[in-house]
Design a protein around this motif. Sequence first.
Motif, PDB file in Angstrom:
ATOM      1  N   ALA A  64     -51.268  25.915  12.914  1.00 46.81           N
ATOM      2  CA  ALA A  64     -51.752  27.287  13.064  1.00 46.81           C
ATOM      3  C   ALA A  64     -53.255  27.298  12.864  1.00 46.81           C
ATOM      4  CB  ALA A  64     -51.077  28.211  12.054  1.00 46.81           C
ATOM      5  N   ARG A  65     -53.888  28.358  13.313  1.00 49.01           N
ATOM      6  CA  ARG A  65     -55.310  28.538  13.036  1.00 49.01           C
ATOM      7  C   ARG A  65     -55.471  28.990  11.593  1.00 49.01           C
ATOM      8  NH1 ARG A  65     -57.848  28.102  17.781  1.00 49.01           N
ATOM      9  NH2 ARG A  65     -56.724  28.694  19.693  1.00 49.01           N
ATOM     10  N   SER A  66     -56.425  28.407  10.900  1.00 46.29           N
ATOM     11  CA  SER A  66     -56.589  28.684   9.473  1.00 46.29           C
ATOM     12  C   SER A  66     -57.034  30.125   9.212  1.00 46.29           C
ATOM     13  CB  SER A  66     -57.577  27.699   8.850  1.00 46.29           C
ATOM     14  OG  SER A  66     -58.831  27.767   9.515  1.00 46.29           O
ATOM     15  N   ARG A  67     -57.601  30.797  10.197  1.00 46.99           N
ATOM     16  CA  ARG A  67     -57.976  32.194   9.984  1.00 46.99           C
ATOM     17  C   ARG A  67     -56.761  33.113   9.997  1.00 46.99           C
ATOM     18  NH1 ARG A  67     -59.871  31.381  15.382  1.00 46.99           N
ATOM     19  NH2 ARG A  67     -58.735  32.635  16.929  1.00 46.99           N
ATOM     20  N   GLU A  68     -55.627  32.602  10.497  1.00 46.30           N
ATOM     21  CA  GLU A  68     -54.403  33.389  10.571  1.00 46.30           C
ATOM     22  C   GLU A  68     -53.359  32.957   9.549  1.00 46.30           C
ATOM     23  OE1 GLU A  68     -53.281  32.689  14.592  1.00 46.30           O
ATOM     24  OE2 GLU A  68     -54.648  34.198  15.406  1.00 46.30           O
ATOM     25  N   VAL A  69     -53.322  31.688   9.259  1.00 48.56           N
ATOM     26  CA  VAL A  69     -52.326  31.129   8.344  1.00 48.56           C
ATOM     27  C   VAL A  69     -53.029  30.190   7.374  1.00 48.56           C
ATOM     28  CG1 VAL A  69     -50.283  29.656   8.167  1.00 48.56           C
ATOM     29  CG2 VAL A  69     -50.438  31.342   9.996  1.00 48.56           C
ATOM     30  N   ILE A  70     -52.793  30.382   6.091  1.00 42.80           N
ATOM     31  CA  ILE A  70     -53.466  29.578   5.062  1.00 42.80           C
ATOM     32  C   ILE A  70     -52.797  28.231   4.877  1.00 42.80           C
ATOM     33  CG2 ILE A  70     -54.092  29.511   2.609  1.00 42.80           C
ATOM     34  CD1 ILE A  70     -54.192  32.570   2.716  1.00 42.80           C
ATOM     35  N   GLY A  71     -51.483  28.208   5.013  1.00 41.99           N
ATOM     36  CA  GLY A  71     -50.777  26.956   4.789  1.00 41.99           C
ATOM     37  C   GLY A  71     -49.432  26.932   5.487  1.00 41.99           C
ATOM     38  N   VAL A  72     -49.002  25.717   5.840  1.00 42.07           N
ATOM     39  CA  VAL A  72     -47.717  25.490   6.487  1.00 42.07           C
ATOM     40  C   VAL A  72     -47.037  24.312   5.805  1.00 42.07           C
ATOM     41  CG1 VAL A  72     -46.529  24.898   8.641  1.00 42.07           C
ATOM     42  CG2 VAL A  72     -48.596  26.295   8.711  1.00 42.07           C
ATOM     43  N   GLY A  73     -45.751  24.442   5.576  1.00 47.54           N
ATOM     44  CA  GLY A  73     -44.973  23.326   5.062  1.00 47.54           C
ATOM     45  C   GLY A  73     -43.664  23.224   5.809  1.00 47.54           C
ATOM     46  N   ILE A  74     -43.330  22.048   6.326  1.00 43.67           N
ATOM     47  CA  ILE A  74     -42.033  21.836   6.973  1.00 43.67           C
ATOM     48  C   ILE A  74     -41.466  20.511   6.495  1.00 43.67           C
ATOM     49  CG2 ILE A  74     -42.553  23.196   9.038  1.00 43.67           C
ATOM     50  CD1 ILE A  74     -43.048  20.562  10.527  1.00 43.67           C
ATOM     51  N   ASP A  75     -40.142  20.440   6.448  1.00 40.47           N
ATOM     52  CA  ASP A  75     -39.496  19.185   6.082  1.00 40.47           C
ATOM     53  C   ASP A  75     -38.127  19.130   6.734  1.00 40.47           C
ATOM     54  OD1 ASP A  75     -39.546  16.714   4.302  1.00 40.47           O
ATOM     55  OD2 ASP A  75     -37.611  17.604   3.775  1.00 40.47           O
ATOM     56  N   ARG A 113     -29.604  17.867  -1.094  1.00 39.38           N
ATOM     57  CA  ARG A 113     -30.621  17.426  -0.129  1.00 39.38           C
ATOM     58  C   ARG A 113     -31.459  18.610   0.344  1.00 39.38           C
ATOM     59  NH1 ARG A 113     -30.253  12.071   1.563  1.00 39.38           N
ATOM     60  NH2 ARG A 113     -31.995  11.569   2.928  1.00 39.38           N
ATOM     61  N   LEU A 114     -30.831  19.785   0.474  1.00 36.77           N
ATOM     62  CA  LEU A 114     -31.583  20.975   0.866  1.00 36.77           C
ATOM     63  C   LEU A 114     -32.595  21.351  -0.212  1.00 36.77           C
ATOM     64  CD1 LEU A 114     -32.045  23.299   2.853  1.00 36.77           C
ATOM     65  CD2 LEU A 114     -30.224  24.557   1.674  1.00 36.77           C
ATOM     66  N   LEU A 115     -32.207  21.244  -1.462  1.00 32.79           N
ATOM     67  CA  LEU A 115     -33.137  21.507  -2.558  1.00 32.79           C
ATOM     68  C   LEU A 115     -34.329  20.563  -2.487  1.00 32.79           C
ATOM     69  CD1 LEU A 115     -33.785  22.931  -5.294  1.00 32.79           C
ATOM     70  CD2 LEU A 115     -32.495  21.080  -6.391  1.00 32.79           C
ATOM     71  N   PHE A 116     -34.054  19.288  -2.262  1.00 37.11           N
ATOM     72  CA  PHE A 116     -35.132  18.311  -2.116  1.00 37.11           C
ATOM     73  C   PHE A 116     -36.058  18.690  -0.968  1.00 37.11           C
ATOM     74  CE2 PHE A 116     -36.722  14.519   0.072  1.00 37.11           C
ATOM     75  CZ  PHE A 116     -37.475  13.933  -0.932  1.00 37.11           C
ATOM     76  N   SER A 117     -35.487  19.074   0.179  1.00 37.80           N
ATOM     77  CA  SER A 117     -36.292  19.446   1.343  1.00 37.80           C
ATOM     78  C   SER A 117     -37.170  20.643   1.049  1.00 37.80           C
ATOM     79  CB  SER A 117     -35.378  19.746   2.534  1.00 37.80           C
ATOM     80  OG  SER A 117     -36.135  20.099   3.677  1.00 37.80           O
ATOM     81  N   ALA A 118     -36.610  21.653   0.371  1.00 37.09           N
ATOM     82  CA  ALA A 118     -37.401  22.838   0.034  1.00 37.09           C
ATOM     83  C   ALA A 118     -38.588  22.464  -0.841  1.00 37.09           C
ATOM     84  CB  ALA A 118     -36.525  23.871  -0.662  1.00 37.09           C
ATOM     85  N   LYS A 119     -38.372  21.560  -1.790  1.00 37.45           N
ATOM     86  CA  LYS A 119     -39.476  21.154  -2.666  1.00 37.45           C
ATOM     87  C   LYS A 119     -40.524  20.352  -1.898  1.00 37.45           C
ATOM     88  CE  LYS A 119     -37.269  21.745  -7.076  1.00 37.45           C
ATOM     89  NZ  LYS A 119     -37.359  21.430  -8.510  1.00 37.45           N
ATOM     90  N   ASP A 177     -26.882  20.562  13.586  1.00 39.04           N
ATOM     91  CA  ASP A 177     -26.851  19.219  14.190  1.00 39.04           C
ATOM     92  C   ASP A 177     -27.027  18.124  13.145  1.00 39.04           C
ATOM     93  OD1 ASP A 177     -26.574  20.467  16.678  1.00 39.04           O
ATOM     94  OD2 ASP A 177     -28.739  20.527  17.000  1.00 39.04           O
ATOM     95  N   ASN A 178     -26.387  18.302  12.002  1.00 37.71           N
ATOM     96  CA  ASN A 178     -26.437  17.350  10.894  1.00 37.71           C
ATOM     97  C   ASN A 178     -27.845  17.148  10.353  1.00 37.71           C
ATOM     98  OD1 ASN A 178     -24.780  15.803   9.144  1.00 37.71           O
ATOM     99  ND2 ASN A 178     -25.577  13.920  10.058  1.00 37.71           N
ATOM    100  N   LEU A 179     -28.677  18.162  10.502  1.00 36.98           N
ATOM    101  CA  LEU A 179     -30.026  18.151   9.944  1.00 36.98           C
ATOM    102  C   LEU A 179     -30.211  19.351   9.027  1.00 36.98           C
ATOM    103  CD1 LEU A 179     -32.248  17.326  13.047  1.00 36.98           C
ATOM    104  CD2 LEU A 179     -31.992  15.883  11.016  1.00 36.98           C
ATOM    105  N   LEU A 180     -31.012  19.162   8.007  1.00 33.95           N
ATOM    106  CA  LEU A 180     -31.480  20.247   7.149  1.00 33.95           C
ATOM    107  C   LEU A 180     -32.975  20.396   7.385  1.00 33.95           C
ATOM    108  CD1 LEU A 180     -29.650  19.191   3.887  1.00 33.95           C
ATOM    109  CD2 LEU A 180     -29.059  21.149   5.325  1.00 33.95           C
ATOM    110  N   ILE A 181     -33.410  21.607   7.675  1.00 35.29           N
ATOM    111  CA  ILE A 181     -34.831  21.859   7.928  1.00 35.29           C
ATOM    112  C   ILE A 181     -35.289  23.013   7.054  1.00 35.29           C
ATOM    113  CG2 ILE A 181     -36.574  22.480   9.648  1.00 35.29           C
ATOM    114  CD1 ILE A 181     -34.745  21.301  11.780  1.00 35.29           C
ATOM    115  N   THR A 182     -36.407  22.837   6.381  1.00 34.59           N
ATOM    116  CA  THR A 182     -37.021  23.913   5.606  1.00 34.59           C
ATOM    117  C   THR A 182     -38.431  24.136   6.112  1.00 34.59           C
ATOM    118  OG1 THR A 182     -37.769  22.347   3.896  1.00 34.59           O
ATOM    119  CG2 THR A 182     -35.649  23.457   3.536  1.00 34.59           C
ATOM    120  N   ALA A 183     -38.903  25.371   5.977  1.00 39.99           N
ATOM    121  CA  ALA A 183     -40.238  25.708   6.466  1.00 39.99           C
ATOM    122  C   ALA A 183     -40.826  26.859   5.666  1.00 39.99           C
ATOM    123  CB  ALA A 183     -40.192  26.076   7.946  1.00 39.99           C
ATOM    124  N   ILE A 184     -42.115  26.755   5.413  1.00 44.26           N
ATOM    125  CA  ILE A 184     -42.872  27.803   4.714  1.00 44.26           C
ATOM    126  C   ILE A 184     -44.114  28.115   5.528  1.00 44.26           C
ATOM    127  CG2 ILE A 184     -44.199  28.392   2.641  1.00 44.26           C
ATOM    128  CD1 ILE A 184     -42.435  26.396   1.117  1.00 44.26           C
TER     129      ILE A 184
END
Length: 218
Positions: A64-75, A113-119, A177-184
Amino acid sequence: MIDHAVPRRQREFATVRHCARRAAGSLGVRPVPLLPDRRGAPQWPEGVVGAMTHCEGYRAAAVARSREVIGVGIDAEPNEPCPAGVLDLISLEREREWVAAHTRAAPGVRWDRLLFSAKESVFKVWYPLTRRELDFEEAHIEIDRENGTFTARLLVPGPTVGGRPLGGFTGHWLCRDNLLITAITLPATTPGHDRPAPAPGATGRGRDADGMPPLTVP
């Protein structure tokens, strides 16, 4: 270091950076090498924030553009139990109690595993803002099983964002699809308003109905 990794890991490393360059290109950013810093985190071009993730069978990037979004996290993680002993290392006692209860009630999701992904997603937002480590026990995660969301409450002083100390993050999670995905997504705000800025832009599919930010997946 990636130079000494097995070929499979080297391919994952190269592919996920290809995802990141495509995602940045969708914002009009010219391709540049995404060199790792001393901790291995990618150094994004000026004016861009982003995150990358890869696991067996899946690679993705969001920017993302930093003027619109300060931070991104995905796992992304396989929907499989954590290896023996890992849950004790990455969780607080009350998180382990929650995981145990939900593992009995809804065994189709590997909640440890979802807890781990969120962290992991929390750390990927935290680190670029602070350039400090964040131990697993320094953030308490609460997962909303029904709505596909989670909250992270920081148990240590957070960075100052928009003139206010940041006490935590909110995110989304998905099991598919046998995946866990987290995003912030940590949005910037318009001066004098609390209205969030647009979500990150990336090549690939648009923002999902379930709230997950767009990812780039070859």
